[in-house]
Scaffold this motif. Structure first.
Motif, PDB file in Angstrom:
ATOM      1  N   GLU A 160     -19.423 -25.747 172.716  1.00  0.00           N
ATOM      2  CA  GLU A 160     -20.055 -24.466 172.385  1.00  0.00           C
ATOM      3  C   GLU A 160     -19.861 -23.452 173.507  1.00  0.00           C
ATOM      4  O   GLU A 160     -19.610 -22.258 173.256  1.00  0.00           O
ATOM      5  CB  GLU A 160     -21.547 -24.665 172.111  1.00  0.00           C
ATOM      6  N   GLN A 161     -19.945 -23.908 174.746  1.00  0.00           N
ATOM      7  CA  GLN A 161     -19.741 -23.008 175.885  1.00  0.00           C
ATOM      8  C   GLN A 161     -18.305 -22.514 175.952  1.00  0.00           C
ATOM      9  O   GLN A 161     -18.057 -21.343 176.263  1.00  0.00           O
ATOM     10  CB  GLN A 161     -20.131 -23.719 177.178  1.00  0.00           C
ATOM     11  N   LEU A 168     -14.050 -17.576 170.339  1.00  0.00           N
ATOM     12  CA  LEU A 168     -13.251 -18.143 169.253  1.00  0.00           C
ATOM     13  C   LEU A 168     -13.923 -17.931 167.909  1.00  0.00           C
ATOM     14  O   LEU A 168     -15.147 -18.062 167.780  1.00  0.00           O
ATOM     15  CB  LEU A 168     -13.042 -19.643 169.469  1.00  0.00           C
ATOM     16  N   ASP A 169     -13.118 -17.637 166.920  1.00  0.00           N
ATOM     17  CA  ASP A 169     -13.606 -17.592 165.549  1.00  0.00           C
ATOM     18  C   ASP A 169     -14.097 -18.992 165.167  1.00  0.00           C
ATOM     19  O   ASP A 169     -13.488 -19.994 165.560  1.00  0.00           O
ATOM     20  CB  ASP A 169     -12.461 -17.166 164.621  1.00  0.00           C
ATOM     21  N   PRO A 173     -10.076 -24.480 165.201  1.00  0.00           N
ATOM     22  CA  PRO A 173     -10.409 -25.807 165.737  1.00  0.00           C
ATOM     23  C   PRO A 173     -10.321 -25.847 167.262  1.00  0.00           C
ATOM     24  O   PRO A 173      -9.435 -25.246 167.865  1.00  0.00           O
ATOM     25  CB  PRO A 173      -9.347 -26.721 165.110  1.00  0.00           C
ATOM     26  N   LEU A 174     -11.254 -26.569 167.873  1.00  0.00           N
ATOM     27  CA  LEU A 174     -11.259 -26.808 169.316  1.00  0.00           C
ATOM     28  C   LEU A 174     -11.335 -28.310 169.537  1.00  0.00           C
ATOM     29  O   LEU A 174     -12.275 -28.966 169.072  1.00  0.00           O
ATOM     30  CB  LEU A 174     -12.452 -26.117 169.975  1.00  0.00           C
ATOM     31  N   VAL A 175     -10.340 -28.869 170.223  1.00  0.00           N
ATOM     32  CA  VAL A 175     -10.290 -30.311 170.457  1.00  0.00           C
ATOM     33  C   VAL A 175     -10.084 -30.586 171.940  1.00  0.00           C
ATOM     34  O   VAL A 175      -9.599 -29.731 172.681  1.00  0.00           O
ATOM     35  CB  VAL A 175      -9.154 -30.985 169.645  1.00  0.00           C
ATOM     36  N   SER A 176     -10.458 -31.770 172.362  1.00  0.00           N
ATOM     37  CA  SER A 176     -10.204 -32.215 173.732  1.00  0.00           C
ATOM     38  C   SER A 176      -8.956 -33.081 173.726  1.00  0.00           C
ATOM     39  O   SER A 176      -8.656 -33.757 172.739  1.00  0.00           O
ATOM     40  CB  SER A 176     -11.395 -33.011 174.270  1.00  0.00           C
TER      41      SER A 176
END
Length: 207
Positions: A160-161, A168-169, A173-176
């Motif tokens: 979230e940070q 970001l919209d 997608p945000l992945v590690s």
């Protein structure tokens, strides 16, 4: 086609066929991000072939140009682009292009984005500000992308940070990932392919 990409990316190297003379459909993905975030490493990790790269040894001449404070062990840098390949089948090939990260090479990005199916924005959470330009240019070109936070062993930020910092919209997608790991790099590409498939399905529903 999207399922074929996912299956090929997930396959082990020994299960993939070499590029044949019948291959006539090339799909292009670009990996972008700031200086030293691991773009070359990610392309090298996932490519079927020994990647083509344009890495050059860093010299004292660039000491006043490139900020090495967060990557003091870095001794080489990409000066044009990295290139890798994943063969999907006898007709279709996925081409991977890793863009150079330094600001003085950003003029190359717009040309690399031409004809791109989608992109991966690789980020180092210690230097998130260096990712803004990549996201801005992709949005300008209307190129779909995912964001992958590369693991440098000191990540203390929540997803979230990171999303808030990069503005970001919610649909992006945000992945590690660990760019050194083939499995992790494959997961990033599969996430991008699935994102592209969702976007394509949504367009079909509204057309």
């Amino acid at each position: 086609m999207d399922s074929a990409i996912s299956e090929s990316v997930a396959a082990a190297p020994a299960e993939r066929k070499p590029l044949s003379s019948s291959a006539d459909n090339g799909l292009k993905i670009v990996v972008v991000g700031g200086f030293g975030v691991g773009k070359t490493t990610l392309v090298r990790s996932v490519s079927d072939i020994r990647p083509l790269n344009t890495e050059e040894t860093m010299t004292q001449a660039g000491a006043d140009i490139d900020d090495l404070s967060a990557v003091r062990s870095k001794s080489t840098t990409t000066v044009a682009f990295d290139f890798g390949r994943i063969s999907l089948n006898e007709q279709t090939v996925l081409y991977l292009f890793g863009a150079p990260g330094q600001q003085r090479f950003w003029f190359l990005w717009d040309r690399l984005f031409a004809g791109t199916l989608g992109a991966v924005v690789l980020v180092d959470t210690r230097r998130l500000d260096e990712s803004w330009y990549a996201i801005d240019r992709l949005e300008h070109h209307g190129t779909p992308f995912v964001v992958a936070r590369n693991d440098f062993g000191s990540d203390t930020y929540t997803s979230e940070q990171v999303r808030e910092a990069l503005d970001l919209d919610p649909d992006v997608p945000l992945v590690s990932c660990d760019a050194r790991s083939r499995d992790s790099a494959k997961h990033v590409l599969i996430t991008l392919v699935e994102h592209l498939h969702r976007l394509s399905s949504a367009r079909e529903l509204t057309s």
